[in-house]
Motif scaffolding. Structure first.
Motif, PDB file in Angstrom:
ATOM      1  N   LEU A 498       0.811  -1.212   0.000  1.00 38.94           N
ATOM      2  CA  LEU A 498       0.000   0.000   0.000  1.00 38.94           C
ATOM      3  C   LEU A 498       0.851   1.271   0.000  1.00 38.94           C
ATOM      4  N   ASN A 499       2.087   1.182   0.505  1.00 36.70           N
ATOM      5  CA  ASN A 499       2.928   2.377   0.621  1.00 36.70           C
ATOM      6  C   ASN A 499       3.853   2.606  -0.569  1.00 36.70           C
ATOM      7  N   THR A 500       3.877   1.670  -1.511  1.00 36.21           N
ATOM      8  CA  THR A 500       4.722   1.879  -2.701  1.00 36.21           C
ATOM      9  C   THR A 500       3.948   1.731  -4.000  1.00 36.21           C
ATOM     10  N   ALA A 501       2.717   1.228  -3.936  1.00 36.51           N
ATOM     11  CA  ALA A 501       1.958   0.916  -5.151  1.00 36.51           C
ATOM     12  C   ALA A 501       1.661   2.162  -5.977  1.00 36.51           C
ATOM     13  N   SER A 502       1.740   2.008  -7.286  1.00 43.40           N
ATOM     14  CA  SER A 502       1.384   3.081  -8.216  1.00 43.40           C
ATOM     15  C   SER A 502      -0.124   3.113  -8.400  1.00 43.40           C
ATOM     16  N   ALA A 503      -0.600   4.200  -8.981  1.00 44.83           N
ATOM     17  CA  ALA A 503      -2.037   4.308  -9.261  1.00 44.83           C
ATOM     18  C   ALA A 503      -2.475   3.222 -10.228  1.00 44.83           C
ATOM     19  N   ARG A 524      -1.764   9.353   0.819  1.00 46.35           N
ATOM     20  CA  ARG A 524      -0.427   8.907   1.248  1.00 46.35           C
ATOM     21  C   ARG A 524       0.581  10.044   1.164  1.00 46.35           C
ATOM     22  N   ASN A 525       0.520  10.814   0.086  1.00 47.79           N
ATOM     23  CA  ASN A 525       1.454  11.932  -0.098  1.00 47.79           C
ATOM     24  C   ASN A 525       1.229  13.039   0.926  1.00 47.79           C
ATOM     25  N   GLU A 526      -0.032  13.249   1.296  1.00 46.34           N
ATOM     26  CA  GLU A 526      -0.364  14.351   2.213  1.00 46.34           C
ATOM     27  C   GLU A 526      -0.187  13.975   3.685  1.00 46.34           C
ATOM     28  N   ASN A 527      -0.368  12.697   4.009  1.00 45.10           N
ATOM     29  CA  ASN A 527      -0.369  12.286   5.415  1.00 45.10           C
ATOM     30  C   ASN A 527       0.778  11.352   5.785  1.00 45.10           C
ATOM     31  N   GLY A 528       1.619  11.020   4.829  1.00 50.21           N
ATOM     32  CA  GLY A 528       2.706  10.091   5.118  1.00 50.21           C
ATOM     33  C   GLY A 528       2.269   8.656   4.886  1.00 50.21           C
ATOM     34  N   ARG A 529       3.194   7.730   5.065  1.00 46.81           N
ATOM     35  CA  ARG A 529       2.912   6.316   4.771  1.00 46.81           C
ATOM     36  C   ARG A 529       1.783   5.776   5.640  1.00 46.81           C
ATOM     37  N   TYR A 530       1.087   4.794   5.117  1.00 48.39           N
ATOM     38  CA  TYR A 530       0.027   4.128   5.874  1.00 48.39           C
ATOM     39  C   TYR A 530       0.664   3.234   6.933  1.00 48.39           C
ATOM     40  N   THR A 531       0.120   3.254   8.136  1.00 46.52           N
ATOM     41  CA  THR A 531       0.604   2.384   9.209  1.00 46.52           C
ATOM     42  C   THR A 531      -0.480   1.421   9.690  1.00 46.52           C
ATOM     43  N   ASP A 532      -1.701   1.595   9.186  1.00 48.80           N
ATOM     44  CA  ASP A 532      -2.820   0.760   9.613  1.00 48.80           C
ATOM     45  C   ASP A 532      -3.830   0.699   8.462  1.00 48.80           C
ATOM     46  N   ARG A 533      -4.321  -0.499   8.168  1.00 50.06           N
ATOM     47  CA  ARG A 533      -5.283  -0.653   7.080  1.00 50.06           C
ATOM     48  C   ARG A 533      -6.532   0.213   7.290  1.00 50.06           C
ATOM     49  N   ARG A 534      -6.889   0.438   8.539  1.00 48.97           N
ATOM     50  CA  ARG A 534      -8.114   1.190   8.817  1.00 48.97           C
ATOM     51  C   ARG A 534      -8.030   2.633   8.334  1.00 48.97           C
ATOM     52  N   ASP A 560       1.642  -0.840  12.168  1.00 50.45           N
ATOM     53  CA  ASP A 560       1.311  -1.014  13.585  1.00 50.45           C
ATOM     54  C   ASP A 560       0.878  -2.441  13.905  1.00 50.45           C
ATOM     55  N   ASN A 561       0.233  -3.079  12.960  1.00 48.76           N
ATOM     56  CA  ASN A 561      -0.307  -4.421  13.185  1.00 48.76           C
ATOM     57  C   ASN A 561       0.291  -5.383  12.159  1.00 48.76           C
ATOM     58  N   PRO A 562       1.097  -6.369  12.594  1.00 49.85           N
ATOM     59  CA  PRO A 562       1.691  -7.326  11.642  1.00 49.85           C
ATOM     60  C   PRO A 562       0.665  -8.062  10.789  1.00 49.85           C
ATOM     61  N   LEU A 563      -0.575  -8.162  11.252  1.00 52.89           N
ATOM     62  CA  LEU A 563      -1.608  -8.830  10.449  1.00 52.89           C
ATOM     63  C   LEU A 563      -1.902  -8.046   9.166  1.00 52.89           C
ATOM     64  N   ASP A 564      -1.591  -6.746   9.181  1.00 56.08           N
ATOM     65  CA  ASP A 564      -1.795  -5.925   7.980  1.00 56.08           C
ATOM     66  C   ASP A 564      -0.822  -6.302   6.859  1.00 56.08           C
TER      67      ASP A 564
END
Length: 727
Positions: A498-503, A524-534, A560-564
């Motif tokens: 989710l943090n490297t995928a292209s459109a 992602r660009n505005e808020n930084g990398r995703y750390t949680d699927r939610r 944050d969650n390895p299950l992600d």
């Protein structure tokens, strides 16, 4: 698909799919009806579908749509005939029982609105009763009865006019009889041959002899191979070949005589015989020939599209070269070779243009080796991806010579660059690298194809990747739909970061579209990398349904969650955590030896009862816990690494080599063995046993052992075999 499942259609689909149960069928169609995607249903609704895979689910969907379309057409035809007040109980039953669109159209033919024909005009002149009388085969002088229909003011001045009009009425009636067409169609399909000859000036047009094998060609229709049909069609379109269907008409005419004349005798028999003979030669025969040519073409198109789809799937699923610093090398002569260095995460670092080949000046050629050497050392490149286009083999020789002077291990791989230029000139490439030239973007694309083929290849039109046969001859709409399906399947089976995928990659994820994919990247660009699927729930336009469909296929590495970082769906996190708790572990233990040993001994039936989840879901949860971040492609053959160069002049019959399968077609497979041209392994040389489809033995991307069988240096053709000549 209809909002409610029609019981009649369900019954028809169930009969057509004998290996699918009624429960599986109803559950699958209901899930699709509710807006669930096929990848989501296949992966996360196994309890409901009985673990049907994507192919089976698509077959259910396609079969339903076929019968739905058939039902709609039956209703339209019934309405049209009823409005003409021509519907009978027998005809209604025949329409209802029809199982193909062709059968429905055959039944509708007599009632179809048509332009005024000779038969229509004859009926207007009052000759229909006479035509019907002829079919009674009454033992009465024809001229005596025909005389009563003379009407000079109607254009019936002579008996010949009367007979001619009756002939047209009978011929048209016979031609519109559905049962006649059905028999003649089936007989011709089973017994006819496709006969192909070269046109008088065809050989002149065919300068390279591309169609020479079809200059004098005969083949039973039932034995026509798809590639033969498509090649012949193309030769016909280019005015080189003449094509027709040849069948022994005596059996067909005997059938018509039996059905129409039977044991009748009398003066009308010759007239009726002449009418049904004429209807076959003038109406039914040509129409059936057109139908069967179209049928051959449709079958060939479908097969060619499937071949392309299969090859594309295996191309997309090639193993990524993870953790490598790659040099993308786009070869060229006059304009120079474009180089691009990409770090282990696919980030572009630097570019360079060198001129190692003629017609570049000697000074530039002499400088090229040092420039490449310095670039490799400065960025500690571990692998070189060389495009297989113009100047590829000369570039390979040049690279191999430079690598001999570097003590550390650097390998190179010949990468299929088909479509790289398409991507490089696209808006997506311009957006990503606005300051680079097209060729420089192409070098980046070639390098990334080695690092992650799937992520890079989804950026281009699948038709540009060059792994099909006759793809330019098949219907573009059907090809596009199939290839889009293949890309969707591959992307969702692998899952994406989710943090490297292209459109472009995100667009193919279950439940997402171009707008949502763009919004995910913007967030992602505005808020930084995703750390949680939610966090995906905060993305604009990504509603609850899209979240449900997509989230399981989107991975977060180091979140944050390895299950992600597994393909466990968040809806199953409760069950996953319960399994971990009951076994004395938590998410921090994933991948540890003791954890793995324990997971493999669990009673899945008991866990399913305890967690109130299905056994299939528990099985998938445990598999995901055992391999967090797993990538299906890691089990695929890795690219064939090379260190030195081979030329066609080096080849000798009997030489044993390793190569990469580049394309699989009906008559064999093309294998890259490291020389300028791929060699062909004919289908008969793939294995000792008989195979109808080369895809049973090899796939695009496979690394295979081959032996050189024959070299034609003049035509630059190499014949290979996978059968060990020593055995």
């Amino acid at each position: 698909m209809a909002s409610e499942l029609d019981p009649t259609l369900l019954h028809q689909v169930n009969d057509a799919l004998s290996d699918i149960t009624q429960h599986q069928l109803t559950a699958t169609l209901s899930l699709l009806n509710d807006g669930n995607t096929i990848p989501f249903v296949a992966r996360y609704r196994k309890e409901m579908t009985g673990s049907l895979d994507e192919v089976q689910i698509r077959t259910i969907q396609d079969t339903w749509q076929h019968f739905e379309k058939l039902a709609i057409r039956k209703a339209e035809v019934t309405k049209q005939i009823t409005e003409q007040q021509a519907m009978t109980p027998k005809l209604a039953q025949q329409i209802s029982a029809a199982t193909t669109l062709q059968a429905v159209e055959d039944l509708y033919l007599p009632y179809k609105q048509k332009r005024r024909t000779k038969a229509t005009i004859a009926k207007e002149k009052g000759l229909l009763p006479f035509a019907k009388w002829l079919l009674t085969f009454a033992n009465q002088p024809l001229d005596q009865v025909a005389t009563t229909y003379l009407a000079p003011d109607q254009g019936l001045a002579t008996l010949a006019d009367v007979y001619a009009g009756a002939h047209e009425i009978l011929a048209e009636a016979f031609g519109e009889e559905a049962s006649f067409r059905a028999f003649i169609r089936d007989y011709t399909r089973s017994h006819a041959k496709l006969v192909v000859t070269v046109k008088p000036k065809g050989a002149t047009l065919d300068e390279d002899g591309v169609y020479q094998q079809y200059y004098d060609f005969e083949q039973p229709l039932i034995k026509m191979a798809a590639y033969q049909t498509l090649a012949i069609n193309r030769g016909e379109k280019t005015d080189i070949l003449k094509v027709n269907i040849a069948v022994d008409s005596s059996a067909i005419l005997n059938f018509l005589r039996f059905r129409i004349v039977g044991h009748h005798q009398g003066p009308a028999v010759p007239l009726v015989t002449e009418a049904y003979t004429d209807t076959y030669k003038r109406f039914i025969g040509p129409a059936i020939e057109r139908e069967l040519r179209r049928e051959l073409t449709d079958t060939a198109n479908t097969h060619a599209i499937q071949v392309f789809g299969t090859n594309l799937y295996h191309l997309l699923m090639q193993a990524p070269m993870k953790g490598q610093v790659v040099l993308g090398f786009d070869p060229a002569y006059r304009t120079g070779c474009k180089l691009a260095v990409i770090d282990a995460n696919g980030k572009f670092l630097t570019k360079l243009v060198i001129y190692p080949h003629k017609p570049a000046p000697t000074s530039k050629r002499q400088a090229a080796a040092g420039q490449l050497h310095d670039l490799l050392e400065q960025y500690q490149v571990t692998m070189i991806a060389i495009g297989n286009g113009t100047a590829s083999r000369e570039s390979e020789t040049f690279v191999a010579e430079v690598l001999r002077g570097i003590p550390r291990d650097i390998s190179y791989v010949i990468v299929n660059e088909a479509g790289a230029s398409v991507y490089s000139a696209s808006q997506a490439a311009r957006d990503e690298f606005p300051d680079l030239h097209v060729e420089e973007r192409s070098a980046i694309s070639i390098g990334r194809r080695l690092q992650d083929p799937l992520a890079e290849l989804v950026k281009i039109d699948p038709q540009s990747v060059g792994v099909g046969q006759y793809q330019h001859d098949v219907p573009n709409k059907d090809l596009t739909a199939q290839l889009d399906t293949v890309v969707e399947t591959a992307v969702n089976q692998v899952g994406i970061n989710l943090n490297t995928a292209s459109a472009e990659l995100l667009t193919h994820i279950s439940g997402l579209n171009q707008t949502i994919a763009t919004n995910i990247i913007t967030f992602r660009n505005e808020n930084g990398r995703y750390t949680d699927r939610r966090q995906l729930k905060q993305v604009p336009r990504l509603g609850p349904k899209a979240y449900e469909q997509a989230v399981g296929f989107l991975r977060i590495i180091g979140g944050d969650n390895p299950l992600d970082n597994t393909d466990i769906h968040p809806e199953s996190y409760r069950a996953a955590n319960q399994i971990l708790t009951e076994t004395g572990f938590d998410v921090t233990h994933l991948g540890e030896p003791t954890f793995i040993k324990t997971m493999r001994t669990l009673d899945q039936q008991a866990l399913a009862a305890e967690t109130k989840a299905g056994v299939e879901t528990i099985t998938d949860i445990i598999a995901s816990l055992l391999k967090p971040g797993r990538d299906l492609r890691d089990d695929m053959p890795a690219p064939l690494l090379r260190h030195d160069v081979l030329t066609i002049e080096d080849l000798q019959p009997g030489m044993k080599l390793q190569g990469t399968v580049r394309n699989v077609i009906d008559f064999g497979a093309f294998v890259d063995i490291g020389v300028k041209h791929d060699g062909l392994v004919h289908i008969s040389k793939l294995t000792k046993r008989f195979v109808k489809n080369p895809a049973e033995i090899v796939s695009v991307g496979d690394i295979v052992t081959v032996w050189v069988e024959e070299i034609d240096q003049k035509r630059q053709r190499i014949q290979l075999t996978m059968l060990d000549p020593n055995q």
